[in-house]
Design a protein around this motif. Structure first.
Motif, PDB file in Angstrom:
ATOM      1  N   LYS A 112       0.825  -1.205   0.000  1.00 30.76           N
ATOM      2  CA  LYS A 112       0.000   0.000   0.000  1.00 30.76           C
ATOM      3  C   LYS A 112       0.860   1.255   0.000  1.00 30.76           C
ATOM      4  CE  LYS A 112      -4.332  -1.668   1.472  1.00 30.76           C
ATOM      5  NZ  LYS A 112      -4.636  -2.491   2.637  1.00 30.76           N
ATOM      6  N   SER A 151       0.906   4.004  -3.011  1.00 27.95           N
ATOM      7  CA  SER A 151       0.648   5.414  -2.693  1.00 27.95           C
ATOM      8  C   SER A 151       1.768   6.279  -3.243  1.00 27.95           C
ATOM      9  CB  SER A 151       0.555   5.627  -1.186  1.00 27.95           C
ATOM     10  OG  SER A 151      -0.401   4.778  -0.632  1.00 27.95           O
ATOM     11  N   LEU A 193      -0.509  -9.044  -6.175  1.00 29.73           N
ATOM     12  CA  LEU A 193      -0.930  -8.266  -5.001  1.00 29.73           C
ATOM     13  C   LEU A 193      -0.721  -6.772  -5.230  1.00 29.73           C
ATOM     14  CD1 LEU A 193       0.153 -10.310  -1.879  1.00 29.73           C
ATOM     15  CD2 LEU A 193      -2.132  -9.734  -2.633  1.00 29.73           C
ATOM     16  N   ARG A 226      -3.573  -5.541  -7.270  1.00 27.69           N
ATOM     17  CA  ARG A 226      -4.793  -5.462  -6.471  1.00 27.69           C
ATOM     18  C   ARG A 226      -4.797  -4.241  -5.566  1.00 27.69           C
ATOM     19  NH1 ARG A 226      -8.691  -9.749  -4.621  1.00 27.69           N
ATOM     20  NH2 ARG A 226      -8.493 -11.396  -6.149  1.00 27.69           N
ATOM     21  N   GLN A 227      -3.661  -3.988  -4.917  1.00 33.73           N
ATOM     22  CA  GLN A 227      -3.620  -2.866  -3.988  1.00 33.73           C
ATOM     23  C   GLN A 227      -3.594  -1.533  -4.722  1.00 33.73           C
ATOM     24  OE1 GLN A 227      -0.741  -3.735  -0.765  1.00 33.73           O
ATOM     25  NE2 GLN A 227      -1.254  -5.858  -1.178  1.00 33.73           N
ATOM     26  N   LYS A 285      -5.359  -1.005  -7.340  1.00 33.90           N
ATOM     27  CA  LYS A 285      -6.765  -0.780  -7.657  1.00 33.90           C
ATOM     28  C   LYS A 285      -7.496  -0.249  -6.420  1.00 33.90           C
ATOM     29  CE  LYS A 285     -10.821  -2.938  -9.522  1.00 33.90           C
ATOM     30  NZ  LYS A 285     -11.624  -4.143  -9.325  1.00 33.90           N
ATOM     31  N   GLN A 286      -7.102  -0.760  -5.245  1.00 33.36           N
ATOM     32  CA  GLN A 286      -7.756  -0.329  -4.003  1.00 33.36           C
ATOM     33  C   GLN A 286      -7.590   1.155  -3.727  1.00 33.36           C
ATOM     34  OE1 GLN A 286      -6.600  -2.557  -0.584  1.00 33.36           O
ATOM     35  NE2 GLN A 286      -8.010  -4.222  -1.020  1.00 33.36           N
ATOM     36  N   ILE A 287      -6.501   1.749  -4.196  1.00 32.70           N
ATOM     37  CA  ILE A 287      -6.351   3.189  -3.959  1.00 32.70           C
ATOM     38  C   ILE A 287      -6.577   3.981  -5.252  1.00 32.70           C
ATOM     39  CG2 ILE A 287      -4.737   2.856  -2.025  1.00 32.70           C
ATOM     40  CD1 ILE A 287      -2.666   4.167  -4.095  1.00 32.70           C
ATOM     41  N   ASN A 288      -7.242   3.336  -6.217  1.00 35.86           N
ATOM     42  CA  ASN A 288      -7.597   4.024  -7.466  1.00 35.86           C
ATOM     43  C   ASN A 288      -6.391   4.488  -8.270  1.00 35.86           C
ATOM     44  OD1 ASN A 288     -10.211   3.932  -8.076  1.00 35.86           O
ATOM     45  ND2 ASN A 288     -10.808   5.738  -6.889  1.00 35.86           N
ATOM     46  N   LEU A 330      -0.545  12.731   0.246  1.00 37.12           N
ATOM     47  CA  LEU A 330       0.254  11.520   0.371  1.00 37.12           C
ATOM     48  C   LEU A 330       0.458  11.189   1.850  1.00 37.12           C
ATOM     49  CD1 LEU A 330       1.915   9.282  -0.940  1.00 37.12           C
ATOM     50  CD2 LEU A 330       3.870  10.811  -0.932  1.00 37.12           C
ATOM     51  N   GLN A 357      -2.730   9.696   3.053  1.00 33.71           N
ATOM     52  CA  GLN A 357      -2.846   8.339   2.513  1.00 33.71           C
ATOM     53  C   GLN A 357      -1.974   7.379   3.315  1.00 33.71           C
ATOM     54  OE1 GLN A 357      -4.496   7.386  -0.898  1.00 33.71           O
ATOM     55  NE2 GLN A 357      -4.456   5.596   0.412  1.00 33.71           N
ATOM     56  N   ASN A 358      -0.754   7.837   3.635  1.00 33.35           N
ATOM     57  CA  ASN A 358       0.146   6.990   4.400  1.00 33.35           C
ATOM     58  C   ASN A 358      -0.356   6.754   5.814  1.00 33.35           C
ATOM     59  OD1 ASN A 358       2.077   6.285   2.542  1.00 33.35           O
ATOM     60  ND2 ASN A 358       3.159   8.223   2.764  1.00 33.35           N
ATOM     61  N   ASN A 406      -2.910   4.076   5.481  1.00 39.20           N
ATOM     62  CA  ASN A 406      -2.249   2.787   5.252  1.00 39.20           C
ATOM     63  C   ASN A 406      -1.602   2.257   6.525  1.00 39.20           C
ATOM     64  OD1 ASN A 406      -2.925   3.063   2.585  1.00 39.20           O
ATOM     65  ND2 ASN A 406      -0.907   3.723   1.923  1.00 39.20           N
ATOM     66  N   VAL A 443     -14.328   1.219  -3.042  1.00 38.85           N
ATOM     67  CA  VAL A 443     -13.250   2.160  -2.756  1.00 38.85           C
ATOM     68  C   VAL A 443     -13.858   3.500  -2.335  1.00 38.85           C
ATOM     69  CG1 VAL A 443     -11.322   3.419  -3.753  1.00 38.85           C
ATOM     70  CG2 VAL A 443     -11.686   1.032  -4.342  1.00 38.85           C
ATOM     71  N   THR A 449      -7.609   7.794  -1.198  1.00 41.34           N
ATOM     72  CA  THR A 449      -8.545   6.724  -1.527  1.00 41.34           C
ATOM     73  C   THR A 449      -8.211   5.519  -0.672  1.00 41.34           C
ATOM     74  OG1 THR A 449      -7.061   6.356  -3.348  1.00 41.34           O
ATOM     75  CG2 THR A 449      -9.238   7.204  -3.886  1.00 41.34           C
ATOM     76  N   VAL A 450      -9.264   4.801  -0.299  1.00 39.56           N
ATOM     77  CA  VAL A 450      -9.029   3.665   0.571  1.00 39.56           C
ATOM     78  C   VAL A 450     -10.169   2.675   0.395  1.00 39.56           C
ATOM     79  CG1 VAL A 450     -10.113   4.887   2.486  1.00 39.56           C
ATOM     80  CG2 VAL A 450      -8.557   3.033   2.969  1.00 39.56           C
ATOM     81  N   ALA A 451      -9.837   1.378   0.428  1.00 41.70           N
ATOM     82  CA  ALA A 451     -10.874   0.365   0.318  1.00 41.70           C
ATOM     83  C   ALA A 451     -11.584   0.253   1.662  1.00 41.70           C
ATOM     84  CB  ALA A 451     -10.260  -0.971  -0.071  1.00 41.70           C
ATOM     85  N   PRO A 509      -5.219 -10.297  -0.595  1.00 37.57           N
ATOM     86  CA  PRO A 509      -5.969 -11.528  -0.830  1.00 37.57           C
ATOM     87  C   PRO A 509      -5.168 -12.638  -1.485  1.00 37.57           C
ATOM     88  CG  PRO A 509      -6.694  -9.786  -2.290  1.00 37.57           C
ATOM     89  CD  PRO A 509      -5.560  -9.239  -1.521  1.00 37.57           C
TER      90      PRO A 509
END
Lengths: 372, 298
Positions: free
Chosen positions: A202, A206, A227, A230-231, A233-236, B5, B8-9, B12, B132, B139-141, B215
C-alpha cells in the motif's frame, strides 16, 4: 536397502542387455511451493513433449523423472544431486527461477551433465558454466523489448519501476529496462524496491500515485505482481502496468482477479498464433489431452527444452554421452520449436523473439511480436 | 511530502498496524499468564484465514458466517493446543514450553501444506468490502477502514473482559501468581484455556482481515506476520494489552514511513521495523508500556 537397489539395477541392466536402452532426463522443477505454477506448467510441456517423442532414432526410450525443488535453493541442490547420482540422468531440464537454475548448473557442471533451462532469463546465468544452455530469451532482450514497446508503440514518456531486490531476475530486468527506456527518450521517475514474500504494497502504490507516471514497470514474479495490482486498484491508481514473463501463467490471473485486466507483459509464446509446424502439432496434442488450446508460455518452453535436448542426443553416436549432448545443444541452429524458432550460440544463450501480451477480460491476448 | 500523500500513508499505516495489533494481543496475553512466547500464534492466524476461505468456497457460507466459523474453529484450536501441548508441561522449565510452541507452529504449517498445497490461493473478498472510498486525494478500500475500527472495538471488549468481569479478574490474578490462584479455588487450567481461546479468536479475525487486504493466502503466511506481531508485543511491553496495540501501530507506521520517506530503502522495510524494536529495547528493556517483567500484570 541400498544393496537391494544395486542388485535390482544390475539385474535390470543385464536383462536389458542387447535391447534398446532407457535413457533418463531429469526435470528439476518447483511443482510445489510459492512458485509451483511455473514448475507445473513447464512440466506439463516436458511430459507432453516426451509423449510425442518418446524414443531416439536408435530406438532408445527416454524416461523423464521429475524432482521437486519446492522453489527453494537448498531443495534445488538436493534434487540436482539426486538426479545425477541416483537417477543417473544424462541431461537436466530446469529449474524455472534464475537463482535456482544457477544452483542446478553449478552442480551439474562439476559432473559434466548438460542443463537446458526453460525459463531462466538472467543475463548472467551462463557466465561461469560450460554445460548450461537455455531456450528462453535473455533479460537484456526482454527488458529492451518492453522498453521499446512502451516508448515507441504506446508512446509512454515516464515510468516508475518496482523491482524485487531479492531476485537476480528482477534486478537484471529493471536495469536493462531503465537504460533502454531512457535511450528511447523516456524518463524513470523513481525506482521502488520490494522483497519476495512481501504482501503489503500500500505504501508503494501510494508512492507511485504521488509520482504520477505514465505507467509502472513491474518485473517481478506473479505472487508479488498480483498483489501489487490489487492494492493499486484499491487506492484508485489507474496507471497501466507492464511486467515480464514472471507473470506469464494462469495463477497470476487467478490471484490478481479483475485488478490485472490491462496488465501488459512480455512472454515467449502465443498460443493463438502458432509460429511453427511443431507448435501446431503440439497444440493439437495438448487439446486432445486437456481440452483447451490455452497454453502457458512456460509449457511451450518446457517442451522446447526437451525437444532441443533430444535433438542433440540424436546427433550423438552414443546418446548418453553428456559431453557430446552439450556440444550439440550449443550448435542448435534455427530449430523450429513449439515456442518459435530457436538458435543457441556457443555459450548456450538462445536467440529468439519476444511476444507482448495484454490481459483482457481475464485472458492474455496477443499485442505484438518483437524480433531480435 | 504532499499533504494528501501524508494522509494516505496515515490511513495505510493505521490499517496495517491494527492487523499487527490484533495478533500481538494474543502473544501478550498468553505471555502474561504462562510466561510463554506462543510461536504457534502466527500460524493460528493462518488457520483462521484458511478456515474462512474453506467455509466460503466449500461450505458456501456467506462471508460473515465464514468469519464466525473461522473464529470458532480457531478458539477450539487454541484450547486444543494448550491441552495437548502446553498443559502437560505446566511444571516443566519454560524452555520446554518454548520448544513445544515452535513444534506446534511447524506442525500447523506443514499440515496445511499437505492439505491445501503450498501455492498461494486467491482469497475471496466480498463485493461490498471492495468498494473504494474517496476523500479528496485520499482513496481507501472499505476493508482497510474497517480493520482499525474493529480492532479498537475488540481492544475495548478485551479490556472490558480483563478489568470488569470475574474471569478477567481471575486472569489477572493468574498472571500475578499461578500457584496461589490454585489455592484460592480458581481453576487455573480453565482460565488459561479462556486466555488461549480469546487470543486465538483475535488471531483468527486478524487472519481474515489480513486476507481481505492482501488476498493471497499460503501456509507460511503466518511466519513473518507472527514475528512482526511478536515484535510489536515486545515493543509495546510484553504482558500489556494496550502496549501490544501501541506496538502494532508503531511497527505498521514504521513500515509505511520508510517507504514514503526514502524509496531507495523501501525493500528493507522489514529490517527497519526490527531495528526500531532493538532501539527501543536498548533504552527501555521492558518495552514502552511494560513494567518490570516479574511484576507486570496487564
Amino acid at each position: 536397502m541400498k544393496k537391494i537397489t544395486t542388485l535390482a539395477l544390475s539385474l535390470a541392466a543385464i536383462s536389458s542387455f542387447g535391447f534398446a536402452k532407457e535413457i533418463t532426463i531429469a526435470a528439476v522443477m518447483p511443482v510445489t511451493g510459492p512458485v509451483a505454477a511455473y514448475g507445473q506448467t513447464a512440466y506439463e510441456g516436458v511430459t507432453l513433449a516426451n509423449k510425442m517423442r518418446p524414443t531416439l532414432k536408435n530406438g532408445d526410450t527416454i524416461k523423464v523423472v521429475l524432482l521437486d525443488t519446492r522453489g527453494e535453493k537448498v531443495e534445488t541442490s538436493n534434487a540436482t544431486t539426486r538426479a545425477i547420482s541416483q537417477n543417473k540422468a544424462v541431461g537436466i531440464i530446469g529449474e524455472l527461477i534464475t537463482a535456482n537454475t544457477m544452483q542446478v548448473m553449478a552442480i551439474a557442471d562439476k559432473s559434466k551433465i548438460p542443463v537446458v533451462a526453460p525459463a531462466a532469463t538472467s543475463d548472467k546465468l551462463l557466465d561461469n558454466v560450460k554445460f548450461g544452455s537455455r531456450v528462453c530469451f535473455m533479460d537484456s532482450f526482454q527488458g529492451k523489448a518492453a522498453a521499446e514497446f512502451t516508448a515507441k508503440e504506446l508512446g509512454y514518456k515516464t515510468a516508475v519501476i518496482v523491482v524485487d531486490q531479492a531476485q537476480v531476475y528482477s534486478l537484471g530486468l529493471a536495469k536493462t529496462f531503465e537504460s533502454e527506456f531512457v535511450k528511447n527518450g523516456g524518463k524513470v521517475l523513481s525506482k521502488l524496491k520490494i522483497s519476495s514474500g512481501d504482501k503489503d504494497f500500500k505504501a508503494i502504490v501510494s508512492q507511485i500515485k504521488s509520482k504520477n507516471p505514465d505507467f509502472v514497470y513491474v518485473p517481478t514474479y506473479h505472487p508479488e505482481a498480483s498483489l501489487l495490482a490489487r492494492q493499486a486498484k484499491q487506492i484508485n491508481l489507474n496507471k497501466p502496468m507492464v511486467g515480464s514473463d514472471g507473470v506469464a501463467n494462469p495463477t497470476f490471473i487467478e490471484l490478481g482477479g479483475d485488478a490485472v485486466n490491462g496488465f501488459i507483459f512480455s512472454d515467449s509464446f502465443d498460443a493463438s498464433n502458432p509460429p511453427t509446424e511443431l507448435s501446431k502439432k503440439f497444440l493439437d496434442e495438448y487439446e486432445k489431452d486437456k481440452g483447451t488450446r490455452d497454453i502457458a508460455g512456460f509449457t511451450a518452453l518446457g517442451a522446447d527444452a526437451y525437444f532441443v535436448m533430444v535433438e542433440a542426443m540424436d546427433k550423438c553416436a552414443d546418446p548418453s554421452d553428456s559431453v557430446c549432448i552439450n556440444d550439440q545443444i550449443h550448435q542448435t541452429k534455427e530449430f523450429s520449436g513449439v515456442s518459435g524458432v530457436i538458435s543457441i550460440d556457443s555459450k548456450g544463450n538462445a536467440i529468439r523473439s519476444v511476444v507482448m501480451k495484454e490481459i483482457v477480460g481475464g485472458k492474455p491476448t496477443f499485442k505484438a511480436n518483437v524480433n531480435p | 511530502m504532499e499533504f494528501s500523500l501524508f494522509l494516505q500513508n496515515m490511513v495505510n499505516g493505521f490499517s496495517l498496524g491494527s492487523m499487527y495489533a490484533l495478533i500481538a494481543i494474543g502473544y501478550t496475553m498468553v505471555y502474561g499468564v504462562l510466561r510463554l512466547i506462543n510461536f504457534a500464534h502466527g500460524d493460528i492466524m493462518m488457520v483462521g484465514a484458511y478456515v474462512c476461505f474453506f467455509g466460503m468456497v466449500s461450505l458456501n457460507l456467506p462471508f460473515i458466517a465464514a468469519v464466525v466459523f473461522a473464529v470458532t474453529i480457531c478458539a477450539a484450536l487454541g484450547i486444543i493446543t494448550d491441552t495437548i501441548a502446553y498443559k502437560p508441561l505446566r511444571k516443566a522449565p519454560r524452555i520446554s514450553l518454548l520448544i513445544t510452541a515452535i513444534g506446534i507452529s511447524f506442525l500447523l504449517e506443514n499440515l496445511f501444506n499437505v492439505i491445501f498445497g503450498s501455492e498461494p490461493k486467491a482469497f475471496i473478498v466480498p463485493e461490498y468490502l471492495q468498494t473504494v472510498l474517496t476523500f479528496g486525494d485520499v482513496t481507501v478500500a472499505i476493508s482497510a477502514v474497517l480493520v482499525p475500527i474493529i480492532t479498537l472495538i475488540l481492544l475495548a471488549i478485551t479490556l472490558f473482559i480483563l478489568y470488569r468481569t470475574k474471569y478477567g479478574m481471575a486472569i489477572r490474578a493468574l498472571a500475578f501468581d499461578i500457584h496461589t490462584v490454585n489455592l484460592m479455588g480458581i481453576d487455573a487450567n480453565l482460565i488459561i484455556a479462556i486466555v488461549f481461546a480469546l487470543g486465538s479468536m483475535l488471531a483468527a479475525i486478524g487472519g481474515v482481515f489480513w486476507s481481505l487486504n492482501y488476498p493471497s493466502i499460503e501456509p507460511m503466511m503466518g511466519v513473518l506476520i507472527g514475528l512482526k506481531a511478536f515484535a510489536a508485543a515486545v515493543l509495546g511491553g510484553i504482558g500489556s494489552v494496550g502496549g501490544a496495540v501501541l506496538g502494532g501501530f508503531i511497527i505498521g507506521f514504521t513500515e509505511v514511513v520508510v517507504v514514503s520517506l526514502s524509496p531507495e530503502f523501501s525493500g528493507f522495510k522489514d529490517a527497519f521495523a526490527f531495528i526500531f524494536l532493538i532501539l527501543i529495547l536498548i533504552f527501555k528493556p521492558t518495552g514502552i508500556l511494560g513494567y518490570n517483567f516479574e511484576k507486570s500484570r496487564f
